[in-house]
Design a protein around this motif. Structure first.
Motif, PDB file in Angstrom:
ATOM      1  N   THR A  74      46.237  -5.591 -56.004  1.00  9.88           N
ATOM      2  CA  THR A  74      47.040  -5.511 -54.782  1.00  9.88           C
ATOM      3  C   THR A  74      46.855  -4.127 -54.179  1.00  9.88           C
ATOM      4  OG1 THR A  74      48.658  -7.065 -55.661  1.00  9.88           O
ATOM      5  CG2 THR A  74      49.343  -5.727 -53.788  1.00  9.88           C
ATOM      6  N   THR A  75      46.413  -4.089 -52.937  1.00 12.60           N
ATOM      7  CA  THR A  75      45.947  -2.841 -52.325  1.00 12.60           C
ATOM      8  C   THR A  75      46.572  -2.644 -50.952  1.00 12.60           C
ATOM      9  OG1 THR A  75      43.820  -3.071 -53.475  1.00 12.60           O
ATOM     10  CG2 THR A  75      43.889  -1.566 -51.597  1.00 12.60           C
ATOM     11  N   SER A  76      46.800  -1.385 -50.603  1.00  9.77           N
ATOM     12  CA  SER A  76      47.177  -1.024 -49.240  1.00  9.77           C
ATOM     13  C   SER A  76      46.139  -0.066 -48.679  1.00  9.77           C
ATOM     14  CB  SER A  76      48.553  -0.351 -49.192  1.00  9.77           C
ATOM     15  OG  SER A  76      49.597  -1.282 -49.251  1.00  9.77           O
ATOM     16  N   LEU A  77      45.735  -0.308 -47.451  1.00  7.72           N
ATOM     17  CA  LEU A  77      44.890   0.615 -46.700  1.00  7.72           C
ATOM     18  C   LEU A  77      45.769   1.208 -45.614  1.00  7.72           C
ATOM     19  CD1 LEU A  77      42.088   1.815 -45.981  1.00  7.72           C
ATOM     20  CD2 LEU A  77      41.744  -0.179 -44.516  1.00  7.72           C
ATOM     21  N   ILE A  78      45.952   2.514 -45.627  1.00  8.85           N
ATOM     22  CA  ILE A  78      46.917   3.133 -44.728  1.00  8.85           C
ATOM     23  C   ILE A  78      46.235   3.862 -43.573  1.00  8.85           C
ATOM     24  CG2 ILE A  78      48.635   3.396 -46.543  1.00  8.85           C
ATOM     25  CD1 ILE A  78      47.843   6.405 -46.646  1.00  8.85           C
ATOM     26  N   CYS A  79      46.998   4.014 -42.491  1.00 10.12           N
ATOM     27  CA  CYS A  79      46.599   4.844 -41.366  1.00 10.12           C
ATOM     28  C   CYS A  79      47.876   5.336 -40.702  1.00 10.12           C
ATOM     29  CB  CYS A  79      45.723   4.077 -40.382  1.00 10.12           C
ATOM     30  SG  CYS A  79      46.448   2.543 -39.776  1.00 10.12           S
ATOM     31  N   SER A  80      47.759   6.298 -39.817  1.00  9.89           N
ATOM     32  CA  SER A  80      48.949   6.791 -39.129  1.00  9.89           C
ATOM     33  C   SER A  80      49.323   5.832 -38.011  1.00  9.89           C
ATOM     34  CB  SER A  80      48.698   8.192 -38.574  1.00  9.89           C
ATOM     35  OG  SER A  80      47.719   8.143 -37.555  1.00  9.89           O
ATOM     36  N   GLY A  81      50.522   5.997 -37.486  1.00 11.11           N
ATOM     37  CA  GLY A  81      50.943   5.184 -36.355  1.00 11.11           C
ATOM     38  C   GLY A  81      51.013   3.711 -36.690  1.00 11.11           C
ATOM     39  N   ASP A  82      50.423   2.894 -35.833  1.00 12.07           N
ATOM     40  CA  ASP A  82      50.372   1.448 -36.029  1.00 12.07           C
ATOM     41  C   ASP A  82      48.965   1.067 -36.472  1.00 12.07           C
ATOM     42  OD1 ASP A  82      51.637  -1.398 -35.232  1.00 12.07           O
ATOM     43  OD2 ASP A  82      49.551  -1.323 -34.574  1.00 12.07           O
ATOM     44  N   SER A  83      48.872   0.175 -37.444  1.00 14.31           N
ATOM     45  CA  SER A  83      47.568  -0.175 -38.012  1.00 14.31           C
ATOM     46  C   SER A  83      46.647  -0.873 -37.021  1.00 14.31           C
ATOM     47  CB  SER A  83      47.748  -1.057 -39.251  1.00 14.31           C
ATOM     48  OG  SER A  83      48.512  -2.212 -38.940  1.00 14.31           O
ATOM     49  N   GLY A  84      47.209  -1.453 -35.964  1.00 15.98           N
ATOM     50  CA  GLY A  84      46.398  -2.153 -34.980  1.00 15.98           C
ATOM     51  C   GLY A  84      46.120  -1.356 -33.725  1.00 15.98           C
ATOM     52  N   VAL A  85      46.696  -0.157 -33.591  1.00 12.60           N
ATOM     53  CA  VAL A  85      46.482   0.697 -32.417  1.00 12.60           C
ATOM     54  C   VAL A  85      45.628   1.890 -32.852  1.00 12.60           C
ATOM     55  CG1 VAL A  85      47.564   2.071 -30.591  1.00 12.60           C
ATOM     56  CG2 VAL A  85      48.701   0.007 -31.446  1.00 12.60           C
ATOM     57  N   TYR A  86      44.332   1.827 -32.568  1.00 15.08           N
ATOM     58  CA  TYR A  86      43.379   2.836 -33.038  1.00 15.08           C
ATOM     59  C   TYR A  86      43.443   2.989 -34.557  1.00 15.08           C
ATOM     60  CZ  TYR A  86      43.483   4.166 -28.087  1.00 15.08           C
ATOM     61  OH  TYR A  86      43.426   4.150 -26.715  1.00 15.08           O
ATOM     62  N   GLY A  87      43.822   1.930 -35.253  1.00 19.26           N
ATOM     63  CA  GLY A  87      44.000   1.997 -36.694  1.00 19.26           C
ATOM     64  C   GLY A  87      42.945   1.225 -37.460  1.00 19.26           C
TER      65      GLY A  87
END
Length: 243
Positions: A74-87
């Motif tokens: 079970t994995t999470s790939l993270i990014c800042s802000g929203d994952s679908g907005v430039y994510g």
């Protein structure tokens, strides 16, 4: 469980992390992300395994996360802000056909447009668009056309990535494009730096003044419409309700 969560962290402060995002991270055995974003959550989730890469390692992170999920981790790939907005949602889904056993769930986050708007007041009260000034992945000629289109449509605009060490004058270039396209130099604009983090600051100014403002990579810029106004220390774009 072949689960891969693609998680938007919001601006960075733990209080902006949504409950959905927190639950996804708590369920994950492995968390993949950009080095600086891993640092934001490492203390909050000290029992997790982390995989991190520096800037430009996006594809490597995506493949690692997909491979892990495919293998049952079970994995999470993270990014800042929203994952679908430039994510990271977009590249993960582009690669997904090669990992058919990975069950991908996109977890929304709070993007800088909304978190920064809350600091300024209500600059996005009506129709708006978001434009990144970074030309690493988009030719500046395309960015210029999009900026001009905001003037033609009288949209409020949020500018991401207004400057960096290599792109120090891009905000100035954007302001000049807007002015040359007919945007009123007195248009109310605003900026927020370090949204939701220590040292947060903001300001409201005219478009003409914004042309001389020195932004950095931690700044989000807001361009008003023809009806945007400053009320006290707030930037407000009216929706059109009878007040």
């Amino acid at each position: 469980m072949n689960k891969l969560f693609v998680v938007g962290l919001g601006p960075g402060n733990p209080e902006f992390l949504t409950e959905h995002a927190r639950q996804a991270l708590e369920q994950s055995q492995l968390i993949c992300g950009y080095t600086k974003y891993i640092a934001l959550i490492a203390d909050t989730f000290p029992d997790k395994e982390f995989f991190q890469t520096p800037m430009t390692g996006e594809t490597e992170r995506c493949k690692k996360a997909l491979e892990a999920a495919q293998s049952g981790i079970t994995t999470s790939l993270i990014c800042s802000g929203d994952s679908g907005v430039y994510g990271m949602a977009s590249p993960v889904l582009e690669l997904a056909p090669d990992y058919p056993d990975a069950d991908i769930e996109i977890v929304a986050g709070i993007t800088a447009a909304s978190s920064g708007a809350a600091v300024l007041g209500a600059p996005l009260g009506h129709d708006f668009c978001i434009i990144s000034l970074s030309d690493l992945l988009t030719p500046f000629e395309v960015i210029e056309k999009r900026l001009q289109a905001t003037v033609a449509g009288d949209f409020a605009a949020v500018l991401y990535n207004p400057a960096s060490h290599k792109r120090k004058d891009y905000l100035q270039r954007a302001c000049r494009i807007l002015l040359d396209a007919g945007k009123n130099p007195d248009t109310v604009c605003g900026w927020v730096r370090q949204i939701g983090r220590d040292g947060e600051s903001f300001g409201i100014c005219s478009l003409q003044e914004l042309e001389h403002f020195e932004a950095d990579m931690f700044t989000t810029v807001f361009i008003g419409t023809s009806t945007t106004k400053q009320i006290g220390d707030r930037m407000v774009t009216p929706r059109g309700y009878r007040i």
